[in-house]
Design an enzyme around this catalytic site. Structure first.
Site, PDB file in Angstrom:
ATOM      1  N   ASP A  13      34.729  43.182  45.462  1.00 44.73           N
ATOM      2  CA  ASP A  13      34.394  42.114  44.504  1.00 44.73           C
ATOM      3  C   ASP A  13      33.410  41.097  45.059  1.00 44.73           C
ATOM      4  O   ASP A  13      33.444  39.913  44.709  1.00 44.73           O
ATOM      5  CB  ASP A  13      35.673  41.386  44.029  1.00 44.73           C
ATOM      6  CG  ASP A  13      36.647  42.348  43.385  1.00 44.73           C
ATOM      7  OD1 ASP A  13      36.197  43.308  42.741  1.00 44.73           O
ATOM      8  OD2 ASP A  13      37.870  42.129  43.535  1.00 44.73           O
ATOM      9  N   LYS A  16      28.718  43.275  44.048  1.00 41.20           N
ATOM     10  CA  LYS A  16      27.864  44.475  44.197  1.00 41.20           C
ATOM     11  C   LYS A  16      27.182  44.834  42.877  1.00 41.20           C
ATOM     12  O   LYS A  16      26.013  45.199  42.844  1.00 41.20           O
ATOM     13  CB  LYS A  16      28.714  45.670  44.686  1.00 41.20           C
ATOM     14  CG  LYS A  16      29.354  45.446  46.049  1.00 41.20           C
ATOM     15  CD  LYS A  16      30.255  46.586  46.460  1.00 41.20           C
ATOM     16  CE  LYS A  16      31.506  46.720  45.618  1.00 41.20           C
ATOM     17  NZ  LYS A  16      32.453  45.590  45.734  1.00 41.20           N
ATOM     18  N   GLY A  40      35.492  47.583  39.717  1.00 40.36           N
ATOM     19  CA  GLY A  40      35.098  46.833  38.523  1.00 40.36           C
ATOM     20  C   GLY A  40      33.846  46.071  38.902  1.00 40.36           C
ATOM     21  O   GLY A  40      33.916  45.116  39.666  1.00 40.36           O
ATOM     22  N   HIS A  41      32.697  46.538  38.447  1.00 33.36           N
ATOM     23  CA  HIS A  41      31.416  45.933  38.825  1.00 33.36           C
ATOM     24  C   HIS A  41      30.841  45.199  37.622  1.00 33.36           C
ATOM     25  O   HIS A  41      30.551  45.803  36.590  1.00 33.36           O
ATOM     26  CB  HIS A  41      30.451  47.017  39.337  1.00 33.36           C
ATOM     27  CG  HIS A  41      30.925  47.660  40.609  1.00 33.36           C
ATOM     28  ND1 HIS A  41      30.222  48.626  41.282  1.00 33.36           N
ATOM     29  CD2 HIS A  41      32.044  47.448  41.342  1.00 33.36           C
ATOM     30  CE1 HIS A  41      30.893  48.968  42.380  1.00 33.36           C
ATOM     31  NE2 HIS A  41      32.003  48.276  42.432  1.00 33.36           N
ATOM     32  N   GLN A 224      34.454  49.122  46.217  1.00 29.57           N
ATOM     33  CA  GLN A 224      35.415  48.461  47.104  1.00 29.57           C
ATOM     34  C   GLN A 224      34.658  47.709  48.206  1.00 29.57           C
ATOM     35  O   GLN A 224      33.533  47.303  47.990  1.00 29.57           O
ATOM     36  CB  GLN A 224      36.416  49.478  47.707  1.00 29.57           C
ATOM     37  CG  GLN A 224      37.433  50.010  46.726  1.00 29.57           C
ATOM     38  CD  GLN A 224      36.881  51.027  45.749  1.00 29.57           C
ATOM     39  OE1 GLN A 224      36.356  52.049  46.149  1.00 29.57           O
ATOM     40  NE2 GLN A 224      37.001  50.749  44.469  1.00 29.57           N
TER      41      GLN A 224
HETATM   42  P1  GDP Z   1      31.837  43.784  42.519  1.00 25.74           P
HETATM   43  O1  GDP Z   1      33.098  44.543  42.370  1.00 25.74           O
HETATM   44  O2  GDP Z   1      31.425  43.646  43.971  1.00 25.74           O
HETATM   45  O3  GDP Z   1      30.718  44.283  41.672  1.00 25.74           O
HETATM   46  O4  GDP Z   1      32.155  42.281  42.042  1.00 25.74           O
HETATM   47  P2  GDP Z   1      32.957  41.885  40.698  1.00 25.74           P
HETATM   48  O5  GDP Z   1      32.097  42.127  39.535  1.00 25.74           O
HETATM   49  O6  GDP Z   1      34.313  42.484  40.707  1.00 25.74           O
HETATM   50  O7  GDP Z   1      33.189  40.352  40.961  1.00 25.74           O
HETATM   51  C1  GDP Z   1      32.134  39.473  41.168  1.00 25.74           C
HETATM   52  C2  GDP Z   1      32.220  38.356  40.119  1.00 25.74           C
HETATM   53  O8  GDP Z   1      31.382  37.283  40.489  1.00 25.74           O
HETATM   54  C3  GDP Z   1      31.737  38.787  38.756  1.00 25.74           C
HETATM   55  O9  GDP Z   1      32.449  38.077  37.783  1.00 25.74           O
HETATM   56  C4  GDP Z   1      30.267  38.379  38.770  1.00 25.74           C
HETATM   57  O10 GDP Z   1      29.762  38.155  37.448  1.00 25.74           O
HETATM   58  C5  GDP Z   1      30.341  37.106  39.528  1.00 25.74           C
HETATM   59  N1  GDP Z   1      29.153  36.776  40.328  1.00 25.74           N
HETATM   60  C6  GDP Z   1      28.327  37.595  41.031  1.00 25.74           C
HETATM   61  N2  GDP Z   1      27.428  36.871  41.723  1.00 25.74           N
HETATM   62  C7  GDP Z   1      27.685  35.570  41.456  1.00 25.74           C
HETATM   63  C8  GDP Z   1      27.129  34.333  41.902  1.00 25.74           C
HETATM   64  O11 GDP Z   1      26.210  34.278  42.706  1.00 25.74           O
HETATM   65  N3  GDP Z   1      27.690  33.191  41.413  1.00 25.74           N
HETATM   66  C9  GDP Z   1      28.734  33.193  40.547  1.00 25.74           C
HETATM   67  N4  GDP Z   1      29.216  32.036  40.136  1.00 25.74           N
HETATM   68  N5  GDP Z   1      29.289  34.342  40.113  1.00 25.74           N
HETATM   69  C10 GDP Z   1      28.781  35.506  40.578  1.00 25.74           C
HETATM   70  P1  IMO Z   2      35.241  46.804  43.601  1.00 25.71           P
HETATM   71  O1  IMO Z   2      34.352  48.025  43.675  1.00 25.71           O
HETATM   72  C1  IMO Z   2      38.736  44.732  45.142  1.00 25.71           C
HETATM   73  C2  IMO Z   2      42.140  47.203  46.315  1.00 25.71           C
HETATM   74  C3  IMO Z   2      43.401  47.098  45.488  1.00 25.71           C
HETATM   75  C4  IMO Z   2      44.439  47.355  46.567  1.00 25.71           C
HETATM   76  C5  IMO Z   2      43.770  48.414  47.435  1.00 25.71           C
HETATM   77  C6  IMO Z   2      44.190  49.835  47.084  1.00 25.71           C
HETATM   78  O2  IMO Z   2      35.329  46.187  42.265  1.00 25.71           O
HETATM   79  O3  IMO Z   2      34.900  45.861  44.697  1.00 25.71           O
HETATM   80  P2  IMO Z   2      43.610  51.477  45.066  1.00 25.71           P
HETATM   81  O4  IMO Z   2      43.805  51.327  43.606  1.00 25.71           O
HETATM   82  O5  IMO Z   2      42.186  51.663  45.485  1.00 25.71           O
HETATM   83  O6  IMO Z   2      44.509  52.505  45.689  1.00 25.71           O
HETATM   84  O7  IMO Z   2      44.091  50.057  45.685  1.00 25.71           O
HETATM   85  O8  IMO Z   2      42.372  48.271  47.214  1.00 25.71           O
HETATM   86  N1  IMO Z   2      40.918  47.542  45.540  1.00 25.71           N
HETATM   87  C7  IMO Z   2      39.959  46.656  45.279  1.00 25.71           C
HETATM   88  N2  IMO Z   2      39.870  45.342  45.531  1.00 25.71           N
HETATM   89  N3  IMO Z   2      37.710  45.376  44.558  1.00 25.71           N
HETATM   90  C8  IMO Z   2      37.758  46.707  44.332  1.00 25.71           C
HETATM   91  O9  IMO Z   2      36.705  47.400  43.867  1.00 25.71           O
HETATM   92  C9  IMO Z   2      38.936  47.400  44.652  1.00 25.71           C
HETATM   93  N4  IMO Z   2      39.338  48.689  44.526  1.00 25.71           N
HETATM   94  C10 IMO Z   2      40.540  48.760  45.099  1.00 25.71           C
HETATM   95  O10 IMO Z   2      43.538  45.825  44.915  1.00 25.71           O
HETATM   96  O11 IMO Z   2      44.590  46.208  47.372  1.00 25.71           O
HETATM   97 MG    MG Z   3      34.974  44.329  41.462  1.00 28.54          MG
END
Ligand code: GDP
Ligand code: IMO
Ligand code: MG
Length: 433
Positions: A13, A16, A40-41, A224
């Site tokens: 998270d 990415k 979840g991207h 991840q």
């Molecule tokens: P990922 O799994 O690495 O793609 O990240 P996620 O999408 O799960 O979580 C990142 C969250 O931060 C999302 O809600 C993005 O919209 C948000 N986000 C990404 N970059 C920024 C930033 O520079 N500032 C803020 N405030 N939010 C951001």
């Molecule tokens: P993105 O790509 C954050 C965490 C779960 C748990 C552990 C194992 O959005 O960054 P799993 O379901 O993979 O067996 O769970 O890994 N986890 C993540 N945490 N971002 C993710 O993906 C994750 N995918 C799995 O919360 O701790």
């Molecule tokens: Mg994510």
């Protein structure tokens, strides 16, 4: 033309999705290499927000082809739902999305076993996303998995599902006291899935290597984060695949010699979803503030993310394991308004100081982070797109990260939207000799 890999430098998270979407403009192919719908991207532009779980984050650029590689575990329901959503938004998917014929499928029993095992582990639960990831990779390595290519031969598919389910139903019933699953319903569902998925399936390894030979640019999208890697993460509180750089080669079939850039995506602070050690975690008002301002709730499960200070011991470790060539620092805007910022530079352990990241949980649980305190800033930096427009304290914070990690910064994100980014040469914060 070489491959750029985008890798989460923390526990996932990191942002990415935003960075891959941004970089997709400059590449021909974007490929996911591991994980599944546990990812979840998030991608934002204007007032729209989309969350992708399986389809690569380059899909919103019409000129970019997307690949789901052999290393990904594919949940048919999730991928179909995503294709439907993207098509409804007006984007062409067929002819632009290719799914590896060798990728393993998540079966309904994988999800059921994942959830049942978590309940059974009780206080020792990993805190998985419940998406069947662990059980699917277990079957892959036990050589009893079902792959996309298996959908082609209906009789063989039936035999494989029947044989797998005899065992899985017995485990569900007698170990976990859970309900059994209906074999016929599952066969019917997967035969139906085959009809939808057929136009997308190909030998993606051949496709990617041809593309590289033709001089195309490939961006590999990690899911991840490095600290969730099954070998290099905080085992057993990890996922069941390799988000780190080696996973790109095994999950796509591209040679390591084709990789010439490895970008570490690093949040300006740290978060973690699920259980496991987190030395710099803040279980106080500052942690809650980061959660509120950063909207730190899981993009897949909606769970609140645990929040804490930036951990440079962990970052040096993930930079080492992946060989990060440069970093993208995200969510810098979330730190605005804090009087001071702490960053862990070392750990204290048994009255000693160490700069080594001990990925073994037993040690990591006992370390005490040792902090450097830096000045915060109060000017809103949301959407700032020039390095020189950042407050001095924000620039000092970035320089501190670069020097401590020993890696240049090449991108700075100041908001969730595409254009809320400092990019190009002016974002470059260089390591001081
Ligand atoms: P990922 O799994 O690495 O793609 O990240 P996620 O999408 O799960 O979580 C990142 C969250 O931060 C999302 O809600 C993005 O919209 C948000 N986000 C990404 N970059 C920024 C930033 O520079 N500032 C803020 N405030 N939010 C951001
Ligand atoms: P993105 O790509 C954050 C965490 C779960 C748990 C552990 C194992 O959005 O960054 P799993 O379901 O993979 O067996 O769970 O890994 N986890 C993540 N945490 N971002 C993710 O993906 C994750 N995918 C799995 O919360 O701790
Ligand atoms: Mg994510």
């Amino acid at each position: 033309m070489p491959v750029t890999v985008v890798i989460g430098g923390q526990w996932g998270d990191e942002g990415k999705g935003k960075i891959v979407d941004l970089l997709s403009e400059e590449v021909d192919v974007v490929a996911r290499y591991q994980g599944g719908a546990n990812a979840g991207h998030t991608i934002c532009w204007e007032d729209e927000t989309f969350v992708l779980h399986l389809v690569p984050s380059g899909i919103f650029h019409q000129g970019t082809t997307c690949v789901i590689g052999n290393g990904v575990v594919i949940d048919p329901a999730a991928v179909l739902e995503e294709i439907r959503m993207i098509t409804e938004l007006g984007y062409e998917v067929e002819g632009r999305l290719f799914i590896s014929h060798n990728a393993h499928l998540i079966m309904p029993y994988h999800k059921k076993l994942d959830q049942a095992r978590e309940r059974y582990r009780d206080a020792d639960a990993i805190g998985t996303t419940g998406r069947g990831i662990g059980p699917a990779y277990m079957d892959k390595f036990a050589r009893s998995g079902i792959r996309v290519v298996d959908l082609l031969d209906r009789d063989a598919l039936r035999r494989k599902i029947e044989s797998a389910m005899e065992e899985k139903n017995a485990i569900l019933r007698s170990v976990y006291g859970a309900d059994e699953l209906d074999v016929e319903a599952i066969i019917e569902e997967y035969v139906e899935f085959d009809r939808f998925i057929d136009p997308y399936v190909t030998d993606t390894t051949a496709y990617l290597n041809e593309a590289l030979k033709d001089g195309k640019r490939v961006l590999a999208e990690g899911a991840q984060g490095s600290l969730l890697d099954v070998d290099f993460g905080t085992y057993p509180y990890v996922t069941s695949s390799h988000p780190t750089v080696g996973g790109c080669c095994t999950g796509l079939g591209v040679p390591p010699t084709a990789i010439d850039r490895v970008i570490g995506i690093v949040k300006a602070y740290c978060t973690r979803v699920g259980n496991g050690p987190f030395p710099t975690e803040l279980e106080d008002a500052t942690g809650q503030r980061l959660r509120d301002v950063g909207h730190e709730y899981g993009a897949t499960t909606g769970r609140p993310r645990r929040c804490g200070w930036l951990d440079l011991v962990a970052l040096r470790y993930t930079a080492m394991v992946n060989g990060f060539t440069d970093l993208a620092i995200t969510k810098l805007d979330v730190l605005t308004g804090l009087d001071e910022l702490k960053v862990a530079t070392h750990y204290g352990y048994d009255d000693k100081e160490t700069s080594r990241f001990p990925s073994e949980t037993q040690t990591l649980d006992r370390v005490e982070p040792l902090y450097e305190t830096l000045d915060g800033w109060h000017d809103d930096i949301t959407g700032v797109d020039r390095f020189d427009d950042l407050p001095d304290a924000a620039r000092r914070y970035l320089r501190f990260i670069t020097d401590a990690a020993g890696v240049d910064i090449s991108l700075i994100s100041t908001g969730p939207k595409r254009d809320q980014t400092i990019a190009g040469d002016e974002a470059r914060v260089r390591v001081m000799g």
